[in-house]
Write a protein that holds these residues in place. Structure first.
Motif, mmCIF file in Angstrom:
data_model
loop_
_atom_site.group_PDB
_atom_site.id
_atom_site.type_symbol
_atom_site.label_atom_id
_atom_site.label_comp_id
_atom_site.label_asym_id
_atom_site.label_seq_id
_atom_site.Cartn_x
_atom_site.Cartn_y
_atom_site.Cartn_z
ATOM 1 N N GLU A 1 -8.666 -5.357 -6.907
ATOM 2 C CA GLU A 1 -7.263 -4.986 -7.006
ATOM 3 C C GLU A 1 -7.148 -3.509 -7.368
ATOM 4 O OE1 GLU A 1 -5.533 -7.651 -9.839
ATOM 5 O OE2 GLU A 1 -5.559 -9.353 -8.445
ATOM 6 N N VAL A 2 -5.938 -2.986 -7.327
ATOM 7 C CA VAL A 2 -5.726 -1.576 -7.630
ATOM 8 C C VAL A 2 -6.172 -1.250 -9.057
ATOM 9 C CG1 VAL A 2 -4.004 0.243 -7.882
ATOM 10 C CG2 VAL A 2 -3.830 -1.385 -5.997
ATOM 11 N N GLU A 3 -5.873 -2.143 -9.995
ATOM 12 C CA GLU A 3 -6.161 -1.883 -11.402
ATOM 13 C C GLU A 3 -7.585 -2.232 -11.813
ATOM 14 O OE1 GLU A 3 -4.089 -0.344 -13.359
ATOM 15 O OE2 GLU A 3 -2.573 -0.223 -11.787
ATOM 16 N N SER B 1 3.670 1.914 -1.393
ATOM 17 C CA SER B 1 4.139 2.225 -2.751
ATOM 18 C C SER B 1 3.014 2.759 -3.615
ATOM 19 C CB SER B 1 4.742 0.974 -3.396
ATOM 20 O OG SER B 1 5.842 0.500 -2.651
ATOM 21 N N ILE B 2 1.830 2.170 -3.458
ATOM 22 C CA ILE B 2 0.679 2.615 -4.235
ATOM 23 C C ILE B 2 0.332 4.063 -3.897
ATOM 24 C CG2 ILE B 2 -1.792 2.246 -4.630
ATOM 25 C CD1 ILE B 2 -1.206 -0.759 -4.002
ATOM 26 N N LEU B 3 0.465 4.406 -2.612
ATOM 27 C CA LEU B 3 0.142 5.755 -2.165
ATOM 28 C C LEU B 3 1.313 6.721 -2.315
ATOM 29 C CD1 LEU B 3 -1.870 4.869 1.075
ATOM 30 C CD2 LEU B 3 -2.773 5.483 -1.172
ATOM 31 N N ARG C 1 -16.863 2.302 -8.273
ATOM 32 C CA ARG C 1 -16.268 3.561 -8.702
ATOM 33 C C ARG C 1 -17.255 4.328 -9.585
ATOM 34 N NH1 ARG C 1 -9.715 2.522 -9.263
ATOM 35 N NH2 ARG C 1 -9.496 1.482 -7.235
ATOM 36 N N HIS D 1 -11.523 -3.120 -15.826
ATOM 37 C CA HIS D 1 -10.558 -2.081 -15.467
ATOM 38 C C HIS D 1 -11.203 -1.061 -14.532
ATOM 39 C CE1 HIS D 1 -7.536 1.092 -15.838
ATOM 40 N NE2 HIS D 1 -6.721 0.123 -16.237
ATOM 41 N N ALA D 2 -10.404 -0.533 -13.628
ATOM 42 C CA ALA D 2 -10.888 0.424 -12.635
ATOM 43 C C ALA D 2 -11.410 1.703 -13.257
ATOM 44 C CB ALA D 2 -9.773 0.747 -11.644
ATOM 45 N N MET E 1 0.808 -1.214 0.000
ATOM 46 C CA MET E 1 0.000 0.000 0.000
ATOM 47 C C MET E 1 0.844 1.268 0.000
ATOM 48 S SD MET E 1 -3.065 1.134 2.589
ATOM 49 C CE MET E 1 -4.034 -0.314 2.170
ATOM 50 N N ARG F 1 -11.189 -9.571 -16.270
ATOM 51 C CA ARG F 1 -10.910 -8.385 -15.473
ATOM 52 C C ARG F 1 -11.695 -7.190 -16.005
ATOM 53 N NH1 ARG F 1 -6.252 -6.772 -12.618
ATOM 54 N NH2 ARG F 1 -5.085 -8.519 -13.504
#
Length: 270
Positions: free
Chosen positions: A192-194, A4-6, A223, A254-255, A2, A252
């Motif tokens: 997931e993040v993506e 690194s993501i932030l 989202r 996508h976000a 987290m 998948r």
């Protein structure tokens, strides 16, 4: 990770990462019990291993990416962790607390001791689904549905005779344990993040509740998108995956997706 993501300070993130790796190694080396086939509950202040299994801990071991890389241990946890006819207990075997009365004044001293907590059942069922054990997932979900039907509610925890104190009814975290089974198990949503990866686990009706060949989860807000998700077939192998009628190479979403998204998934037995 987290941090690194932030985009946190890389030196501090690396420090935390190294600490987490050390902690993971200590837990894997010191808590694993080969004879019992699962991780121990804790190590006390004298360095004595308390050998009871703890249902939430076993589930989180399986759900934490990169924690348990031994296929043997994963299979052992799923096969040998104690599960009752009502589902996985919070702790087992039970500690002997002697004559502590089970009244409001004392219940918090013992209420994790061998009782069924629906949020724990939810985590363990999701972990089983993620690891391909659709049979365990189905059993845990069926048992939690049965408990909820005793008095039309999800209680905070249950005794092994299915009873619970009336003041423990209508517990939101227990509700979400069941919803987790639906969203993350039955419909296989992995956030997931993506974006969302889909890996449904849909048991056959003879081993589960009576379901149609196609089940649907509609108007799911994610989202800036609204999802209609349809799962056809039975099993946990994704044979085809479509978004808005178009075949996708990877299951998948996508976000960055916006607006109505119709997701069609066909599953089969592997």
């Amino acid at each position: 990770m987290m941090g690194s993501i932030l985009l946190e300070d890389s030196e501090f993130v690396n420090y935390l990462w190294n600490q987490s790796e050390k902690l993971k190694k200590e837990i894997r080396d010191r808590f694993w019990q080969e004879e019992q086939g699962y991780y121990a509950y804790l190590e006390d202040e004298d360095g004595v291993l308390i050998r009871q299994m703890e249902g939430l801990g076993e589930a989180l071991v399986l759900l934490s990416d990169g924690f348990e890389d031994s296929g043997h241990r994963v299979r052992s946890i799923l096969d040998r962790t104690h599960r009752t006819e009502l589902g996985i207990p919070c702790l087992w075997p039970r500690f002997d607390h002697g004559d502590i009365p089970l009244d409001d004044r004392h219940i918090s001293e013992v209420y994790h001791n061998g009782r069924i907590w629906p949020f724990v059942s939810g985590y363990f069922a999701i972990a089983a689904a993620r690891k391909g054990r659709i049979d365990i997932f189905a059993e845990e979900m069926l048992r939690l549905i049965d408990l909820s039907e005793q008095k039309g509610t999800f209680a905070e925890f249950y005794e092994l005779d299915k009873s619970f104190a009336e003041k423990r009814r209508r517990q939101l975290w227990s509700d979400t344990g069941y919803l987790g089974m639906v969203y993350q198990g039955l419909f296989g949503m992995i956030f997931e993040v993506e974006g969302i990866v889909f890996s449904p686990s849909k048991p056959r009706p003879q081993n589960f509740v009576e379901t149609e060949e196609t089940i649907s989860l509609l108007n799911v807000r994610y989202r800036r998108a609204v999802l209609d998700i349809h799962v056809k077939g039975f099993g946990n192998h994704v044979a085809s995956f479509k978004i808005n009628g178009k075949n996708q190479d990877v299951p998948r979403l996508h976000a960055a997706a916006v607006g109505k998204q119709v997701i069609e998934i066909e599953v089969t037995q592997p």
